[in-house]
Scaffold this active site. Sequence first.
Site, PDB file in Angstrom:
ATOM      1  N   LYS A  13      61.252  73.421  55.056  1.00 36.54           N
ATOM      2  CA  LYS A  13      60.378  74.112  53.839  1.00 36.54           C
ATOM      3  C   LYS A  13      59.535  74.960  54.636  1.00 36.54           C
ATOM      4  O   LYS A  13      59.114  75.958  54.181  1.00 36.54           O
ATOM      5  CB  LYS A  13      59.663  73.240  53.257  1.00 36.54           C
ATOM      6  CG  LYS A  13      58.695  72.414  53.797  1.00 36.54           C
ATOM      7  CD  LYS A  13      57.655  71.541  52.790  1.00 36.54           C
ATOM      8  CE  LYS A  13      56.874  70.509  53.321  1.00 36.54           C
ATOM      9  NZ  LYS A  13      55.998  71.155  54.252  1.00 36.54           N
ATOM     10  N   GLY A  69      60.620  72.521  63.864  1.00 38.95           N
ATOM     11  CA  GLY A  69      59.852  71.543  64.644  1.00 38.95           C
ATOM     12  C   GLY A  69      58.882  70.583  64.223  1.00 38.95           C
ATOM     13  O   GLY A  69      58.277  69.735  64.799  1.00 38.95           O
ATOM     14  N   CYS A 115      55.058  67.833  65.007  1.00 38.78           N
ATOM     15  CA  CYS A 115      54.931  67.798  66.490  1.00 38.78           C
ATOM     16  C   CYS A 115      54.810  69.153  67.109  1.00 38.78           C
ATOM     17  O   CYS A 115      53.840  69.374  67.932  1.00 38.78           O
ATOM     18  CB  CYS A 115      56.092  67.030  66.839  1.00 38.78           C
ATOM     19  SG  CYS A 115      56.318  66.981  68.738  1.00 38.78           S
ATOM     20  N   GLY A 142      41.881  61.918  66.877  1.00 38.72           N
ATOM     21  CA  GLY A 142      40.384  62.379  66.950  1.00 38.72           C
ATOM     22  C   GLY A 142      39.758  62.583  68.501  1.00 38.72           C
ATOM     23  O   GLY A 142      39.065  63.568  68.673  1.00 38.72           O
ATOM     24  N   GLU A 187      33.163  56.186  63.865  1.00 41.67           N
ATOM     25  CA  GLU A 187      34.623  55.163  63.725  1.00 41.67           C
ATOM     26  C   GLU A 187      34.046  53.978  62.872  1.00 41.67           C
ATOM     27  O   GLU A 187      33.144  53.556  63.009  1.00 41.67           O
ATOM     28  CB  GLU A 187      35.134  54.944  65.062  1.00 41.67           C
ATOM     29  CG  GLU A 187      36.106  53.727  65.171  1.00 41.67           C
ATOM     30  CD  GLU A 187      37.336  53.828  64.312  1.00 41.67           C
ATOM     31  OE1 GLU A 187      37.952  54.799  64.547  1.00 41.67           O
ATOM     32  OE2 GLU A 187      37.715  52.690  63.813  1.00 41.67           O
ATOM     33  N   ASP A 201      57.982  59.372  60.845  1.00 37.18           N
ATOM     34  CA  ASP A 201      56.786  59.192  60.208  1.00 37.18           C
ATOM     35  C   ASP A 201      56.946  58.883  58.824  1.00 37.18           C
ATOM     36  O   ASP A 201      55.947  58.148  58.040  1.00 37.18           O
ATOM     37  CB  ASP A 201      56.088  60.454  60.177  1.00 37.18           C
ATOM     38  CG  ASP A 201      55.410  60.458  61.513  1.00 37.18           C
ATOM     39  OD1 ASP A 201      55.702  59.906  62.345  1.00 37.18           O
ATOM     40  OD2 ASP A 201      54.347  61.505  61.578  1.00 37.18           O
ATOM     41  N   LEU A 229      55.006  58.369  65.880  1.00 36.57           N
ATOM     42  CA  LEU A 229      55.104  59.151  67.219  1.00 36.57           C
ATOM     43  C   LEU A 229      56.341  60.030  67.310  1.00 36.57           C
ATOM     44  O   LEU A 229      57.522  59.368  66.480  1.00 36.57           O
ATOM     45  CB  LEU A 229      55.155  58.100  68.276  1.00 36.57           C
ATOM     46  CG  LEU A 229      53.890  57.432  68.561  1.00 36.57           C
ATOM     47  CD1 LEU A 229      53.878  55.935  69.460  1.00 36.57           C
ATOM     48  CD2 LEU A 229      52.617  58.347  69.119  1.00 36.57           C
ATOM     49  N   HIS A 249      54.885  56.950  99.434  1.00 33.04           N
ATOM     50  CA  HIS A 249      53.561  56.961  99.828  1.00 33.04           C
ATOM     51  C   HIS A 249      53.094  58.305 100.542  1.00 33.04           C
ATOM     52  O   HIS A 249      53.991  59.012 101.024  1.00 33.04           O
ATOM     53  CB  HIS A 249      53.314  55.952 100.668  1.00 33.04           C
ATOM     54  CG  HIS A 249      51.993  56.059 101.368  1.00 33.04           C
ATOM     55  ND1 HIS A 249      50.828  55.604 100.666  1.00 33.04           N
ATOM     56  CD2 HIS A 249      51.155  56.723 102.479  1.00 33.04           C
ATOM     57  CE1 HIS A 249      49.606  55.651 101.250  1.00 33.04           C
ATOM     58  NE2 HIS A 249      49.911  56.521 102.461  1.00 33.04           N
TER      59      HIS A 249
HETATM   60  P1  FAD Z   1      57.513  65.814  61.012  1.00 28.66           P
HETATM   61  O1  FAD Z   1      57.149  66.143  62.536  1.00 28.66           O
HETATM   62  O2  FAD Z   1      56.338  65.693  60.356  1.00 28.66           O
HETATM   63  O3  FAD Z   1      58.541  66.832  60.437  1.00 28.66           O
HETATM   64  C1  FAD Z   1      58.872  66.894  59.057  1.00 28.66           C
HETATM   65  C2  FAD Z   1      59.093  68.145  58.685  1.00 28.66           C
HETATM   66  O4  FAD Z   1      60.103  68.090  57.154  1.00 28.66           O
HETATM   67  C3  FAD Z   1      58.191  68.934  58.238  1.00 28.66           C
HETATM   68  O5  FAD Z   1      58.546  70.133  59.131  1.00 28.66           O
HETATM   69  C4  FAD Z   1      58.162  69.335  56.999  1.00 28.66           C
HETATM   70  O6  FAD Z   1      57.860  70.736  56.659  1.00 28.66           O
HETATM   71  C5  FAD Z   1      59.616  69.087  56.730  1.00 28.66           C
HETATM   72  N1  FAD Z   1      59.709  68.721  55.046  1.00 28.66           N
HETATM   73  C6  FAD Z   1      59.188  67.769  54.670  1.00 28.66           C
HETATM   74  N2  FAD Z   1      59.486  67.737  53.253  1.00 28.66           N
HETATM   75  C7  FAD Z   1      60.493  68.545  52.970  1.00 28.66           C
HETATM   76  C8  FAD Z   1      61.374  69.071  52.061  1.00 28.66           C
HETATM   77  N3  FAD Z   1      61.192  68.374  51.097  1.00 28.66           N
HETATM   78  N4  FAD Z   1      62.326  69.961  52.330  1.00 28.66           N
HETATM   79  C9  FAD Z   1      62.264  70.626  53.479  1.00 28.66           C
HETATM   80  N5  FAD Z   1      61.651  70.433  54.455  1.00 28.66           N
HETATM   81  C10 FAD Z   1      60.699  69.237  54.468  1.00 28.66           C
HETATM   82  N6  FAD Z   1      53.416  62.119  68.708  1.00 28.66           N
HETATM   83  C11 FAD Z   1      53.659  61.857  69.858  1.00 28.66           C
HETATM   84  O7  FAD Z   1      54.666  61.133  70.066  1.00 28.66           O
HETATM   85  N7  FAD Z   1      52.891  62.503  70.955  1.00 28.66           N
HETATM   86  C12 FAD Z   1      51.730  63.278  70.718  1.00 28.66           C
HETATM   87  O8  FAD Z   1      51.236  63.536  71.789  1.00 28.66           O
HETATM   88  C13 FAD Z   1      51.313  63.597  69.284  1.00 28.66           C
HETATM   89  N8  FAD Z   1      50.432  64.448  69.270  1.00 28.66           N
HETATM   90  C14 FAD Z   1      50.063  64.536  68.047  1.00 28.66           C
HETATM   91  C15 FAD Z   1      48.880  65.411  67.908  1.00 28.66           C
HETATM   92  C16 FAD Z   1      48.763  65.692  66.492  1.00 28.66           C
HETATM   93  C17 FAD Z   1      47.349  66.540  66.260  1.00 28.66           C
HETATM   94  C18 FAD Z   1      49.313  65.404  65.395  1.00 28.66           C
HETATM   95  C19 FAD Z   1      48.896  65.626  63.923  1.00 28.66           C
HETATM   96  C20 FAD Z   1      50.441  64.384  65.506  1.00 28.66           C
HETATM   97  C21 FAD Z   1      50.754  64.065  66.862  1.00 28.66           C
HETATM   98  N9  FAD Z   1      51.994  63.349  67.156  1.00 28.66           N
HETATM   99  C22 FAD Z   1      52.239  62.944  68.284  1.00 28.66           C
HETATM  100  C23 FAD Z   1      52.668  62.715  65.989  1.00 28.66           C
HETATM  101  C24 FAD Z   1      53.862  63.533  65.928  1.00 28.66           C
HETATM  102  O9  FAD Z   1      53.565  64.658  65.586  1.00 28.66           O
HETATM  103  C25 FAD Z   1      54.715  62.926  64.714  1.00 28.66           C
HETATM  104  O10 FAD Z   1      54.984  61.414  64.835  1.00 28.66           O
HETATM  105  C26 FAD Z   1      56.312  63.503  64.503  1.00 28.66           C
HETATM  106  O11 FAD Z   1      55.949  64.813  64.321  1.00 28.66           O
HETATM  107  C27 FAD Z   1      56.828  62.922  63.283  1.00 28.66           C
HETATM  108  O12 FAD Z   1      58.179  63.500  63.362  1.00 28.66           O
HETATM  109  P2  FAD Z   1      59.018  63.380  62.088  1.00 28.66           P
HETATM  110  O13 FAD Z   1      60.434  64.064  62.506  1.00 28.66           O
HETATM  111  O14 FAD Z   1      59.134  62.082  61.390  1.00 28.66           O
HETATM  112  O15 FAD Z   1      58.160  64.417  61.030  1.00 28.66           O
END
Ligand code: FAD
Length: 469
Positions: free
Chosen positions: A36, A41, A44, A188, A206, A316, A323, A448
């Site tokens: 959407k 990407g 993440c 945070g 916290e 997620d 993660l 080392h």
């Molecule tokens: P997401 O990455 O959330 O992707 C979901 C996608 O689905 C989105 O692009 C969204 O637009 C799309 N979508 C949703 N509903 C629809 C729909 N109905 N139609 C079309 N598209 C849709 N994790 C780590 O492992 N290491 C890190 O260092 C780390 N740092 C982070 C830092 C921050 C600030 C944040 C916020 C998160 C961080 N995370 C990190 C967590 C990580 O970003 C998430 O765990 C990861 O992105 C989850 O992947 P995902 O594919 O489940 O979902």
Amino acid sequence: MADNQFDLIVIGSGPGGYVGAIRAAQLGLKVAVIEKDKTYGGTCLNVGCIPSKALLESSEHYVAAQHDFAAHGIKVPKVELDLGTMIARKDKVVKQNTEGITFLFKKNKITGINGFGKILGAGKVEVKGEDGNTQVLATKSILIASGSVPVELPFLKYDEKRIVSNTGALILPQVPKTMIVVGGGVIGLELGSVWQRLGAEVTVIEYTNRLGGPTDQDCMNVLKRNLEKEGMKFLLSTKVTGSNVVGDGVEVTYESLTDGKATTAKAEVVLVATGRKPFTTGLGLEETGIQKDPQGRVIVDNHYQTSVPGIYAIGDVIAGPMLAHKAEEEGVAVAEMLAGGAGHVNYNTVPGVIYTHPEVATVGITEEQAKEKGIEINVGKFPFLANGRARAKGFTEGFVKIIADKKTDKLLGAHMVGPGVSELIHEVIVCMEFGGSSEDLARSFHAHPTLSEVVREAALAVEKRARQM
Ligand code: FAD
């Protein structure tokens, strides 16, 4: 197969969705990914892991140029911050990564579709484009990878200027003089670190009496001490109860959980980082009969199948640590199962990293968890202070802690705080994947002088035979 007919339709192009899609395409499936947002990407690449690490990297250089170069005999006149360039660099890093996914989709013959996906039932997905036009696609399987969004507190509504989520915190136009971070978890602490390094006075509030949730508290104590040294303030066991946006900032009221005392403090910017929640709005789950748990997470079985056959969910949006690498492995597992393979994720070896200074990296059980579960363990611990490479680098804070089963010596966990531990954790993970012992780690060559010698010494310390202390 017709153009609008697929083997697998993935909803969401985050690390779960795009990695699962690529694996499915590699295995010969005809795959479409619906996204959407404008770029691929997910959280993440766009507003999470990648931009936060880009800013952490830049802000670390800024601090090093101000405070560390002199000790190396490098004189820098006056270090100045060019925030615009720093943010533009971060945006460029994000763009390179998101465009990389477009390239990978093309390379793997994956159909990328820009629009909002809605499940109409098993085998049927509707996509609504930005122009409002809809199309219905047919598919054998559907993978929900719709990710998560930040939790919003009712008394701290995001305006992404004064009260920001991770999204707003990555694009602040100037360094705020003061920042209150609500939530002492990974996000945070990382984003708080960025702005603290760039000059903001940061206070982290916290609710619990600890930072980093279940993370090993020895590690968190070292991190807290270092962040305090750098000027960050912490209010633990403290509940934020209200806020009031005033002209040039936000007044935040908080209450100590120990003595009930209420205080009001003002900050230019408030970053709310109190957690994330699954995103399933408009996906059609209720209409399709896909069940969620009380926390709003899609319920799946051992094969990531939802309550509706042929519809799967990962990342997620389901239970487990939020993660990127966890989402990726689940995406791969679903793809492999759909192609007739086994598909497997080992949840005992999911690493967790906090990319602060120093970094914290963990895998497996903590001493606390072993005690709760009644597992008898041996613990080996070794400090970076006794490591030649750490001394040469000029940063010797922290340690590596290895946890092994008392009877079998099997590796059960590792907890590290110090220089480069986000990379060091992986040798322990590989060893754990092979069911290895602390002795296996201890008997493996480690070049080392390297920081990884601390991992080896900690493994040796499990049997009380560390050599360099
Ligand atoms: P997401 O990455 O959330 O992707 C979901 C996608 O689905 C989105 O692009 C969204 O637009 C799309 N979508 C949703 N509903 C629809 C729909 N109905 N139609 C079309 N598209 C849709 N994790 C780590 O492992 N290491 C890190 O260092 C780390 N740092 C982070 C830092 C921050 C600030 C944040 C916020 C998160 C961080 N995370 C990190 C967590 C990580 O970003 C998430 O765990 C990861 O992105 C989850 O992947 P995902 O594919 O489940 O979902």
